[in-house]
Design an enzyme around this catalytic site. Structure first.
Site, short mmCIF file in Angstrom:
data_model
loop_
_atom_site.label_atom_id
_atom_site.label_comp_id
_atom_site.label_asym_id
_atom_site.label_seq_id
_atom_site.Cartn_x
_atom_site.Cartn_y
_atom_site.Cartn_z
N ASP A 3 0.86 -1.19 0.00
CA ASP A 3 0.00 0.00 0.00
C ASP A 3 0.89 1.24 0.00
O ASP A 3 1.71 1.43 0.90
CB ASP A 3 -0.87 -0.04 1.27
N GLU A 61 -0.36 -11.07 -8.74
CA GLU A 61 -1.52 -10.51 -9.44
C GLU A 61 -1.30 -9.02 -9.71
O GLU A 61 -1.63 -8.52 -10.78
CB GLU A 61 -2.79 -10.71 -8.61
#
Lengths: 231, 434
Positions: A129, A205
């Protein structure tokens, strides 16, 4: 949800100390049936493992290492858990994917509850993040104070892998790792030869998403140095 | 008669003729003469807090919750619902004397600062304490430790960071902006200690709201030495006894007091107080409505402070919002803890600190008509018991009443009393409440 506040009191399960962690539950194939002891211990940690792509690709590369993904988001953790169960079922014959597992946890707070001093050989921080706002920078997964705790659980010569598509975050992680006396950056040549760098760049991903969008990927790897003489 | 504010905390100097007290947003120094009478010899007022009170007005500052939106805290008529962030954020806490006793260091909530006062008792009351340094922090300092060489202060803050600042010189950089923390936790820090092992190596020990006690090397604070695992709840207080420097006591939200060998990293013993404290618990110990269970019988307790007697192997602690001081005998070979004595006081204990021969506590004496501010509890060797020194209490009460009649800060309305019970608020209740 996409984000989780690492400072809030989540209803988390974590052992009171590394000795109290029940690893057999996560890696049943690596428990010695006669003694009940684990034959191997976790040496590779993927912090914020997301949907588990890295775990899956690392599994066959390191058959003798136990690999743990830690993820703070409940639903994502459940997804990875299901994914690993399915993989294990599909590869039951050759006992594949028994060396990877996932647990829900807040690594920024409770990493030392899981791992002993020098237990890990590799730690991955893939597409963390970015916490763009200045005010939120303390919530970033790489800070100089947290690096001291990562250094505690990493063995000498162990490696921290980082990858992100956010240039600003990359610069931040490099800056803090370079400033820390217990880490030293590994060069581009080392990176180009390292199997994990290749996997990390293409397996996750997030990495694939960036590839589809033709975005940049910034990699930086750091070796855990020996402790200096204690003064 | 107006109400004199209870003393948030007191400490004694080494020879125990000086008593330093934190009263709301002022520091008072009382000196005892040979005949045991006390008199006020020093007073310092945190003016920043005074201005803040004037500007804020009643109820101007609301308690903040995590997402930054202001929210009125439910009051429920209970004392420990109040938090330090409430409208009374003017307190002075963590009184600490420098080893040479020329400086008094404290934390001022008013502007989240650490203040260093120079002590010169040759001067008059108003001038004997002078502020020589005031360093503000981005997050509230929760605990301080003075390094052995007395050149620097280590400050542990509410946000989990530990900073070092020089004791007297001006800081060249502002903590949190251009100076990096020495170490950090991703959790609120509750206490910090500076200590040395038998080889002369130095360490910082830090405790947090996530059950952690961490030991880091100093000055190489980037090297974590070890963690001490065993707490199941937040840790509120750490203490190393003067008579066994390799040992550490810790306590907080657990129903146990822990005794550790911090150098070896081993737990020596623990003492469960849940059973013995039960008779002294009151309605104040029921969990607040938000966290209460279906049967409405959930009790929440916490220990704000552990300390030891300087000269004898005894340790003491109290449970927040109770009237009793629990004194334990410490076996100096094994670290085993056993009950020595329970001392019941007239009012709830607010603070606890050590003396040579015992302990000193301050009391929530709001109902007392300005008596029993402080109680000294001495070990009397001949009787092998701890006893209250009532003469000390009376003498100090006299000095307080005589010298504070015109003190506009110490004379308060009952609603102006600073929050005295806040440690239980460190208890975690899980994310459904956050």
């Amino acid at each position: 949800r996409a984000h989780s506040n690492p400072f809030s009191d989540h209803q988390l399960e974590y052992p009171a100390s590394p000795d109290e962690m029940d690893w057999a539950e996560l890696y049943p194939e690596f428990q010695d049936q006669s003694t009940g002891e684990m034959t191997n211990q976790v040496t590779i940690a993927d912090i914020g493992c997301g949907f588990g792509g890295l775990l899956v690709d690392l599994s066959p590369e390191f058959p003798n290492d136990l690999i743990l993904g830690m993820e703070i988001r409940v639903q994502v953790t459940n997804y990875v858990e299901d994914r690993i169960i399915a993989l294990r079922n599909n590869h039951a014959k050759d006992k594949g994917y028994q060396n990877i597992s996932v647990l829900r946890g807040n690594a920024m707070k409770f990493l030392p509850n899981f791992f002993h001093k020098g237990q890990l050989s590799k730690m991955f921080f893939c597409f963390p993040d970015p916490h763009f706002k200045q005010r939120k920078h303390k919530a970033r997964i790489i800070t100089n104070t947290l690096l001291s705790e990562y250094a505690f659980v990493l063995k000498e010569g162990g490696v921290i892998y980082t990858i992100t598509d956010v240039k600003d975050l990359h610069d931040w992680m490099v800056k803090h790792l370079e400033e820390h006396p217990l880490f030293q950056r590994l060069g581009a040549e080392w990176e180009s030869k390292d199997r994990c760098v290749q996997i990390m760049t293409h397996a996750t991903e997030e990495g694939k998403k960036v590839e589809r969008k033709k975005g940049d990927k910034f990699v930086a790897c750091f070796e855990r140095l020996a402790n200096p003489t204690i003064i | 008669m107006t109400l004199l504010h209870p003393l948030q905390s007191v400490i004694l100097n080494a020879t125990e003729n000086l008593l330093f007290a934190a009263v709301k947003n002022e520091v008072l120094v009382f000196m005892s003469s040979d005949d045991g009478k006390y008199s006020l010899v020093g007073r310092w007022v945190d003016d920043v807090a005074n201005k803040k009170v004037l500007n804020a007005g009643p109820g101007a500052k609301k308690a903040k919750i995590n997402d930054g939106k202001p929210q009125e805290k439910a009051q429920e008529g209970k004392l420990h619902v109040e938090t330090a962030e409430g409208s009374h954020g003017v307190q002075i806490r963590n009184l600490t004397l420098s080893p040479d006793e020329t400086k008094l260091v404290l934390c001022a909530d008013s502007d989240k600062s650490v203040v260093v006062l120079n002590i010169d008792l040759q001067k008059n009351v108003a001038q004997s304490l002078t502020c020589i340094k005031r360093q503000t922090f981005p997050k509230r300092p929760n605990s301080i430790a003075i390094l052995a060489d007395a050149q620097a202060i280590v400050v542990a803050d509410k946000f989990g960071d530990v900073f070092e600042i020089p004791l007297t010189e001006e800081s060249t950089s502002k903590p949190g902006e251009d100076s990096q923390p020495l170490l950090g936790h991703v959790s609120m820090l509750t206490d910090v200690l500076f200590c040395e092992d038998s080889n002369g190596r130095k360490y910082l020990i830090t405790s947090d709201r996530d059950e952690h006690v961490k030991i880091s090397h100093y000055p190489q604070t980037f090297i974590v030495d070890k963690w001490l695992f065993g707490h199941q709840e937040f840790v509120a207080s750490l203490h190393i006894p003067s008579w066994k420097s390799s040992w550490l006591f810790s306590a907080g939200g657990d129903s146990c007091i822990f005794c550790w060998d911090w150098q070896q990293g081993t737990k020596l013993s623990s003492f469960d107080y849940a059973h013995l404290i039960k008779p002294y618990l009151t309605d104040a110990h029921f969990a607040t409505a938000r966290f209460q269970n279906e049967n409405k019988d959930l009790i929440e307790c916490a220990v704000p402070k552990v300390t030891t007697c300087r000269n004898f192997p005894f340790m003491a602690f109290f449970v927040e919002s109770t009237t009793v001081l629990v004194i334990l005998q410490v076996c100096q070979n094994t670290g085993n803890l056993s009950l020595k004595q329970i001392i019941e006081l007239r009012y709830n204990i607010i603070s606890l600190s050590q003396t040579s021969n015992g302990f000193i506590v301050t009391l929530d004496n709001r109902q007392s008509e300005n008596k029993y501010f402080v109680q000294l509890i001495d070990y009397v060797k001949e009787h092998d018991t701890f006893e209250l020194d009532e003469q000390f209490t009376e003498s100090l009460d006299n000095a307080i009443n005589q010298s504070l009649t015109d003190d506009t800060i110490a004379n308060v309305e009952i609603t102006e009393v600073a929050p005295l019970y806040g440690v239980i608020n460190l208890k975690k209740h899980g994310e459904q409440y956050s």
